[in-house]
Design an enzyme around this catalytic site. Sequence first.
Site, mmCIF file in Angstrom:
data_model
loop_
_atom_site.group_PDB
_atom_site.id
_atom_site.type_symbol
_atom_site.label_atom_id
_atom_site.label_comp_id
_atom_site.label_asym_id
_atom_site.label_seq_id
_atom_site.Cartn_x
_atom_site.Cartn_y
_atom_site.Cartn_z
ATOM 1 N N TYR A 146 0.617 -1.533 0.322
ATOM 2 C CA TYR A 146 0.010 0.249 0.021
ATOM 3 C C TYR A 146 0.349 1.301 -0.062
ATOM 4 O O TYR A 146 0.491 1.948 -0.474
ATOM 5 C CB TYR A 146 -0.792 -0.047 1.403
ATOM 6 C CG TYR A 146 -1.781 -0.394 1.232
ATOM 7 C CD1 TYR A 146 -2.271 -2.114 1.064
ATOM 8 C CD2 TYR A 146 -3.225 -0.412 1.196
ATOM 9 C CE1 TYR A 146 -2.902 -2.632 1.163
ATOM 10 C CE2 TYR A 146 -4.452 -0.993 1.144
ATOM 11 C CZ TYR A 146 -4.644 -2.211 0.992
ATOM 12 O OH TYR A 146 -6.189 -3.099 0.690
ATOM 13 N N LYS A 195 3.408 -15.546 2.602
ATOM 14 C CA LYS A 195 3.448 -15.789 1.746
ATOM 15 C C LYS A 195 5.116 -16.495 1.595
ATOM 16 O O LYS A 195 5.825 -16.553 1.234
ATOM 17 C CB LYS A 195 3.224 -15.376 0.590
ATOM 18 C CG LYS A 195 3.221 -15.875 -0.809
ATOM 19 C CD LYS A 195 2.047 -17.658 -0.912
ATOM 20 C CE LYS A 195 2.159 -17.903 -2.367
ATOM 21 N NZ LYS A 195 1.474 -19.049 -2.037
ATOM 22 N N ASP A 227 -2.884 -18.268 1.086
ATOM 23 C CA ASP A 227 -3.430 -19.472 0.371
ATOM 24 C C ASP A 227 -4.225 -20.463 1.245
ATOM 25 O O ASP A 227 -5.399 -20.388 0.929
ATOM 26 C CB ASP A 227 -3.181 -19.538 -1.403
ATOM 27 C CG ASP A 227 -1.400 -20.577 -0.608
ATOM 28 O OD1 ASP A 227 -0.377 -20.329 0.281
ATOM 29 O OD2 ASP A 227 -1.443 -21.534 -1.902
ATOM 30 N N ASP A 251 -6.111 -6.423 4.557
ATOM 31 C CA ASP A 251 -7.100 -6.469 3.620
ATOM 32 C C ASP A 251 -8.593 -7.475 2.810
ATOM 33 O O ASP A 251 -9.119 -7.369 2.767
ATOM 34 C CB ASP A 251 -7.066 -5.678 2.373
ATOM 35 C CG ASP A 251 -7.775 -4.862 1.556
ATOM 36 O OD1 ASP A 251 -8.626 -4.336 2.224
ATOM 37 O OD2 ASP A 251 -7.965 -5.200 -0.182
ATOM 38 N N ASP A 255 -12.242 -9.485 4.736
ATOM 39 C CA ASP A 255 -13.482 -9.023 3.738
ATOM 40 C C ASP A 255 -14.166 -10.919 3.892
ATOM 41 O O ASP A 255 -14.466 -10.943 4.008
ATOM 42 C CB ASP A 255 -12.993 -9.244 3.127
ATOM 43 C CG ASP A 255 -13.948 -7.408 2.107
ATOM 44 O OD1 ASP A 255 -13.552 -6.689 3.264
ATOM 45 O OD2 ASP A 255 -13.897 -6.788 1.276
HETATM 46 C C1 IPM Z 1 -10.026 -1.430 3.951
HETATM 47 C C2 IPM Z 1 -10.594 -0.779 2.528
HETATM 48 C C3 IPM Z 1 -9.415 0.197 2.346
HETATM 49 C C4 IPM Z 1 -8.046 -0.805 1.700
HETATM 50 C C5 IPM Z 1 -9.710 0.929 0.691
HETATM 51 C C6 IPM Z 1 -10.677 2.045 0.551
HETATM 52 C C7 IPM Z 1 -8.049 2.108 0.411
HETATM 53 O O1 IPM Z 1 -10.530 -1.949 1.519
HETATM 54 O O2 IPM Z 1 -10.510 -0.610 4.416
HETATM 55 O O3 IPM Z 1 -10.339 -2.309 4.382
HETATM 56 O O4 IPM Z 1 -7.788 -1.513 1.286
HETATM 57 O O5 IPM Z 1 -7.386 -0.884 2.719
HETATM 58 MG MG MG Z 2 -10.702 -3.752 2.587
#
Ligand code: IPM
Ligand code: MG
Length: 360
Positions: A146, A195, A227, A251, A255
Amino acid sequence: MNFNVGVIKGDGIGPEIVTEAMKVLDKVAEKFGHVFSYEQLLMGGASIDVHGIPLTDETIAKAKASDAVLMGSIGGNTSTSPWYKLEPSKRPEAGLLKIRKELNLFANLRPAYLYEELKGACPLREDIIGDGFDMMIMRELTGGLYFGERSTGMENGVMTAHDNLTYTEEEIRRIAIRGFDIARKRRKKVTSVDKANVLDSSRLWRKVVEEVAKDYPDVSYEHMLVDNCAMQLVRDPKQFDVILTENMFGDILSDEAAMVTGSLGMLSSASLNETKFGLYEPSHGSAPDIAGQDIANPIATILSAAMMLRFSFDLDEEADAVEAAVKQVLKEGYRTADIDSEGMTRVGCSQMGDLIAERI
Ligand code: IPM
Ligand code: MG
């Protein structure tokens, strides 16, 4: 006690959900005798509309001067919003990355917890769910891909793009220490995800985590390739307590972990630095498609405010009260649209905030 809270309502459903979290905080203040003073700060699309950039120096300074920042969400529809016609460094998300870096918010805590009352929303099979799961994703937030150098240009006649992935031992050590500290207060298990079969940065990650682990003989730990971790999260999520990982993997895995709970609208997060300061925001996005309709779920933001009470203000009893009020409302059968099911009482965003505040 008195606390100064910087408030970034943000874009999309951000303003609605933050309003409900403030309603709950005001009830906490009244009940427990505190004063929360709010200062509204602009970030993301809301800041672009006023200042042309997603984060001003003034906002950074005001955020730094506050005791903690409570945030909704930022960003709009990436295919239709004019914000996405701007160059990448001026888009809403650039503001979020900049505030993380400027405030040194290297430790991102994302709890993923399956609510007993919401088991029906979990997409996993019942035998996999068992009696539920409860994990904490600990994501490094200010390093790695990032924040590495990037570029796109012609090289030897071919269009080429670079994204640089760098970690120093210090960056790894400080997040690992946080991970083991948190595990100590939970079920005492760290799964460090990397990884290392491919990446140098992961091999360094592994080495530093092993060094840190020596100071925590009471906490068990294991290494897992990313993975495999993605696979294990749907095969057997119960095995995880604290998942400790770098920025990009965190990240993606957070999710996935959110999805297996079946209720992204319920998950809070905290981004912390070396001090008591933190930025608190729901794990979900700004959902521009449902903004302004009073149907968003404010619970993730309300639970983020509870994390703020706990981590930045040391108000554990108050944080417990907010979490208990959320559980109570769910037990009584109140649901926003995203978590609704047969036989429950459907409520809007603002009513959900009222119901929770009433139960503090
Ligand atoms: C998160 C989001 C952010 C990230 C985006 C919006 C830049 O997906 O906070 O997980 O990738 O960190
Ligand atoms: Mg995210």
